[in-house]
Design a protein around this motif. Structure first.
Motif, PDB file in Angstrom:
ATOM      1  N   ASN A   1       0.617  -1.110   0.063  1.00 45.55           N
ATOM      2  CA  ASN A   1       0.045   0.101   0.047  1.00 45.55           C
ATOM      3  C   ASN A   1       0.748   1.163  -0.054  1.00 45.55           C
ATOM      4  OD1 ASN A   1       0.406  -0.741   2.914  1.00 45.55           O
ATOM      5  ND2 ASN A   1      -0.437   1.271   3.155  1.00 45.55           N
ATOM      6  N   TYR A   2       2.058   1.043   0.483  1.00 47.70           N
ATOM      7  CA  TYR A   2       2.855   2.449   0.818  1.00 47.70           C
ATOM      8  C   TYR A   2       3.056   3.041  -0.767  1.00 47.70           C
ATOM      9  CZ  TYR A   2       3.414   1.651   5.507  1.00 47.70           C
ATOM     10  OH  TYR A   2       3.096   1.582   6.838  1.00 47.70           O
TER      11      TYR A   2
ATOM     12  N   ARG B   1       0.891   3.731  -2.728  1.00 49.87           N
ATOM     13  CA  ARG B   1      -0.048   4.683  -3.059  1.00 49.87           C
ATOM     14  C   ARG B   1      -0.154   5.864  -2.158  1.00 49.87           C
ATOM     15  NH1 ARG B   1      -0.550  -0.742  -5.259  1.00 49.87           N
ATOM     16  NH2 ARG B   1      -1.876  -0.030  -7.297  1.00 49.87           N
ATOM     17  N   VAL B   2       0.977   6.168  -1.616  1.00 47.35           N
ATOM     18  CA  VAL B   2       1.018   7.419  -0.699  1.00 47.35           C
ATOM     19  C   VAL B   2       1.368   8.451  -1.940  1.00 47.35           C
ATOM     20  CG1 VAL B   2       2.704   8.785   0.812  1.00 47.35           C
ATOM     21  CG2 VAL B   2       1.925   6.362   1.499  1.00 47.35           C
TER      22      VAL B   2
ATOM     23  N   THR C   1      -4.458   5.069   1.428  1.00 42.02           N
ATOM     24  CA  THR C   1      -3.266   4.241   0.679  1.00 42.02           C
ATOM     25  C   THR C   1      -4.148   3.132   0.384  1.00 42.02           C
ATOM     26  OG1 THR C   1      -2.501   3.117   2.445  1.00 42.02           O
ATOM     27  CG2 THR C   1      -1.380   5.095   1.805  1.00 42.02           C
TER      28      THR C   1
END
Length: 411
Positions: free
Chosen positions: A156-157, A159-160, A361
């Motif tokens: 998910n990071y 999507r930062v 995210t």
């Protein structure tokens, strides 16, 4: 029908604001409902209310082994139904996508069964517990892609917005030739030696410790930002507390002073390793759950021939950039506030200056996956990307095993 089931059905059935009303529904079934399950649920509930989607996500069913607990989770998290057998969830006609939020030891079995059943798959990181499992999953995902199915791993990071912007800037050549990449991911929740022996401390369940839990994230980020796979590593790992109290109901253990039942920690507590990329860039990585005072401290810096970028997850709406082509008299790091509408993902949210958080995210992750499903595009990160990370983790463990014997340097 449960009192909240109608509400869950209404929320998940619409799955969106007017932007996706009338769109083709896509039923989501999720396995696991703890920390990651709650985070993924937040993403599925929210994505259609923020982004204009090509399909409409429907929160069809959530699965867990404890019937009462999973039904309560369904009510709390917004799922229309509950299952206690993941095979039954996969078999449901109203489930088109299987979201896997379980410990790593079950990822391969569930993902392979879901792909074989014709479902799309989202699987939490790390992709598997072993390279062999990850290879089987990547091969199955490639076969399924020929049938129109999509399989994505949940890093998910990526999507930062600030990290997506960093990737764009590197790809545009704003840093020139990359020289150094350094990443650390520090937490402190295991500092207390009395913390119990949970599944995350057992190799048979988790695969590895801080390495897979935290190190997987920073390995993926490094390869994502650099745009190349890691070519080689040299590593050290350590387990600082080798025995911990067993959870109530644990089947076995040993008795220590005072009658305490202890079990053996079979994973690493910390991993430190260096790496090289094919382009010649050098990298350093540190992952630990023993950094007192650090709750979720993910930090990175990239240094290139023409500039540098730095990021700190505790200030996740900011990216620090140094342009080394500017005159030295006025150059230096400057803060980019990543809240402008032309920054990645941000156009759907709030006016400039209004920041986003960790939970967003997972909304962005759901958005990207739904677009990949609708268009047939290869998702990023794919199972092949997850396999690439798994190979690095395995190389780190192998290197650490070879470097485990050392001779103190005496003065």
């Amino acid at each position: 029908m449960r009192e909240t089931e109608t509400e869950a059905g209404a929320d998940s059935g619409s799955g969106a604001d007017s932007g996706s009303t009338g769109k083709r529904p896509l039923g989501v079934g999720m396995v696991g409902y703890a920390f990651m399950g709650a985070a993924h649920s937040q993403g599925w509930r929210t994505v259609g209310r923020v982004f204009d989607l090509p399909v409409r996500p429907v929160l069809s069913a959530v699965c867990g082994r404890d019937g009462g607990a999973v039904r309560a989770a369904a009510d709390r998290l917004g799922w229309a139904a509950a299952e206690t057998d993941w095979r039954a969830l996969i078999a449901r006609d109203d489930v088109d996508l299987v979201d896997i939020c379980t410990p790593g030891d079950s990822h391969a079995e569930i993902a392979l069964a879901a792909l074989e059943a014709g479902k799309h798959v989202l699987c939490e990181k790390p992709l598997a517990n072993t390279v062999e499992e990850a290879e089987a999953m990547a091969e199955a995902a490639e076969r399924a892609r020929a049938r129109g199915q999509v399989a994505m791993v949940g890093f998910n990071y990526r999507r930062v917005p600030a990290l997506a912007l960093a990737r764009r800037m590197v790809a545009e050549g704003r840093l020139g030739a990359l020289r150094h990449v350094r990443l650390t991911y520090l937490q402190d929740w295991l500092v207390d030696a009395s913390f119990p022996l949970t599944w995350r401390l057992r190799k048979d369940r988790a695969g590895s410790g801080a390495l897979g839990d935290l190190g997987a994230h920073i390995v993926d980020l490094a390869q994502y930002l650099v745009g190349e796979p890691v070519a080689g590593v040299s590593a050290l790992t350590e387990t600082f507390v080798r025995e911990r109290p067993l959870l109530e109901g644990a089947p076995s253990g040993l008795t220590a002073e005072g009658g305490s039942r202890l079990g053996t920690v079979t994973v690493d507590d910390a991993a430190v390793f260096t790496a090289r990329f094919p382009s010649g860039a050098l990298a350093s990585f540190e992952a630990t759950r023993f950094a007192a005072g650090r709750k979720n401290a993910l930090r990175l810096e990239l240094n290139g021939s023409e500039g540098s970028l730095a990021f700190d997850l505790e200030r996740l709406n900011e990216l620090s950039f140094h342009d080394h082509t500017e005159p030295a008299a006025s150059s230096g790091f400057r803060r980019i506030l990543v809240t402008e509408p032309d920054h990645p993902y941000v156009e759907a949210w709030w006016p400039p200056g209004h920041g986003l958080g960790y939970e967003h995210t997972f909304v962005h992750q759901a958005r990207d996956l739904l677009h990949a499903i609708a268009t047939g595009a290869r998702p990023e990160p794919s199972f092949a990307d997850g396999l690439s990370v798994q190979r690095v983790l395995a190389a780190v463990e192998e290197s650490a095993a070879k470097n485990s014997v050392y001779t103190p340097v005496l003065g």
